[in-house]
Design a protein around this motif. Structure first.
Motif, PDB file in Angstrom:
ATOM      1  N   GLU A 107      27.747  35.449  28.512  1.00  0.00           N
ATOM      2  CA  GLU A 107      28.490  35.366  29.760  1.00  0.00           C
ATOM      3  C   GLU A 107      28.359  36.642  30.586  1.00  0.00           C
ATOM      4  O   GLU A 107      28.343  37.749  30.041  1.00  0.00           O
ATOM      5  CB  GLU A 107      29.972  35.096  29.483  1.00  0.00           C
ATOM      6  N   PHE A 108      28.275  36.476  31.891  1.00  0.00           N
ATOM      7  CA  PHE A 108      28.306  37.582  32.839  1.00  0.00           C
ATOM      8  C   PHE A 108      29.630  37.506  33.592  1.00  0.00           C
ATOM      9  O   PHE A 108      30.034  36.434  34.030  1.00  0.00           O
ATOM     10  CB  PHE A 108      27.155  37.487  33.839  1.00  0.00           C
ATOM     11  N   LYS A 109      30.265  38.660  33.752  1.00  0.00           N
ATOM     12  CA  LYS A 109      31.550  38.692  34.444  1.00  0.00           C
ATOM     13  C   LYS A 109      31.502  39.667  35.617  1.00  0.00           C
ATOM     14  O   LYS A 109      30.824  40.690  35.561  1.00  0.00           O
ATOM     15  CB  LYS A 109      32.663  39.088  33.483  1.00  0.00           C
ATOM     16  N   GLY A 110      32.236  39.296  36.666  1.00  0.00           N
ATOM     17  CA  GLY A 110      32.283  40.167  37.829  1.00  0.00           C
ATOM     18  C   GLY A 110      33.307  39.710  38.836  1.00  0.00           C
ATOM     19  O   GLY A 110      34.151  38.858  38.550  1.00  0.00           O
ATOM     20  N   LYS A 111      33.231  40.292  40.037  1.00  0.00           N
ATOM     21  CA  LYS A 111      34.112  39.932  41.149  1.00  0.00           C
ATOM     22  C   LYS A 111      33.281  39.789  42.408  1.00  0.00           C
ATOM     23  O   LYS A 111      32.306  40.520  42.606  1.00  0.00           O
ATOM     24  CB  LYS A 111      35.179  41.004  41.356  1.00  0.00           C
ATOM     25  N   ASP A 112      33.705  38.863  43.286  1.00  0.00           N
ATOM     26  CA  ASP A 112      33.003  38.702  44.555  1.00  0.00           C
ATOM     27  C   ASP A 112      33.579  39.653  45.604  1.00  0.00           C
ATOM     28  O   ASP A 112      34.463  40.466  45.304  1.00  0.00           O
ATOM     29  CB  ASP A 112      33.048  37.246  45.022  1.00  0.00           C
ATOM     30  N   ALA A 113      33.089  39.554  46.828  1.00  0.00           N
ATOM     31  CA  ALA A 113      33.501  40.473  47.886  1.00  0.00           C
ATOM     32  C   ALA A 113      34.987  40.364  48.215  1.00  0.00           C
ATOM     33  O   ALA A 113      35.577  41.295  48.777  1.00  0.00           O
ATOM     34  CB  ALA A 113      32.668  40.228  49.140  1.00  0.00           C
TER      35      ALA A 113
END
Length: 223
Positions: A58-64
């Motif tokens: 899994e890749f995790k992050g946040k959008d703009a």
């Protein structure tokens, strides 16, 4: 053993130690020419707007807007392919954008005459991707004046340290922090790789390049 032989052995030992120390120092200096970390057959997930994730899990992050997201190659609706094919798709996407006439588009998202997909400003503060061990990302750079990556990148906790490996291909660039001014950062020349840590706590870094060469791109990874 005579003095001459002793002297020769001492000189040889000194040279050997010096070479070993030099290699160690070079490794700690976090700079090198490219050695293979990414294979063309590695899994790649193509993201909307350009760029692709590299690796398993899994890749995790946040959008703009700061909304969290999780992307898994086994379940995502995004195109899952190989690094080799994703690179081709990025190049084709940029080529298609260059042949469009902005005046014929119903919505013009980019300045007239500038088909580049590379942003002209640093990523939004919250726009970020956290990379686990053996995960990475690649983005194409193109356009005039300063151009920027779409995300900030940081290593996941408990994955061996604060460093990410940055590579530049086709042109030079800068690895930047959220506090870097225009034209400020750590230089990475074409064909070079460097391990770079971001600022304390956040460990966030990103990429920029001035009038990057057509189809130049970067890799960032937690290797």
């Amino acid at each position: 053993m005579n003095k001459r032989i002793i002297m020769i052995l001492a000189i040889t030992a000194s040279i050997t130690i010096g070479l070993t120390s030099h290699v160690s120092a070079a490794a700690k200096g976090n700079s090198s020419t490219i050695n293979q970390k990414i294979n063309e057959s590695d899994t790649a997930i193509e993201l909307p707007g350009g760029g692709f994730l590299i690796g398993q899990g899994e890749f995790k992050g946040k959008d703009a807007q700061g909304n969290q997201f999780t992307i898994n190659p086994a379940t995502t609706s995004y195109k899952v392919t190989t690094v080799k094919e994703a690179q081709k798709d990025q190049k084709n996407e940029l080529l298609a954008a260059e042949t469009k006439n902005p005046l014929l588009e119903s919505k013009v998202y980019l300045p007239t005459g500038d088909p580049s997909a590379s942003p002209i400003t640093k990523p939004a503060t919250q726009s970020s991707i956290t990379l686990n061990a053996n995960q990475g990302y690649s983005g194409t750079m193109a356009g005039n004046k300063w151009r920027y990556a779409r995300y900030w990148f940081s290593p996941a906790d408990n994955t061996g340290g604060p460093y990410l490996r940055w590579e530049s291909h086709g042109d030079s660039g800068l690895v930047i922090t959220p506090w870097s001014g225009e034209g400020q950062g750590t230089v990475i020349n074409d064909g070079q790789a460097k391990y770079i840590a971001g600022p304390y706590i956040t460990n966030q870094t990103s990429f920029s390049s001035y009038s990057p060469a057509k189809y130049s791109y970067y890799y960032v990874g937690n290797w």
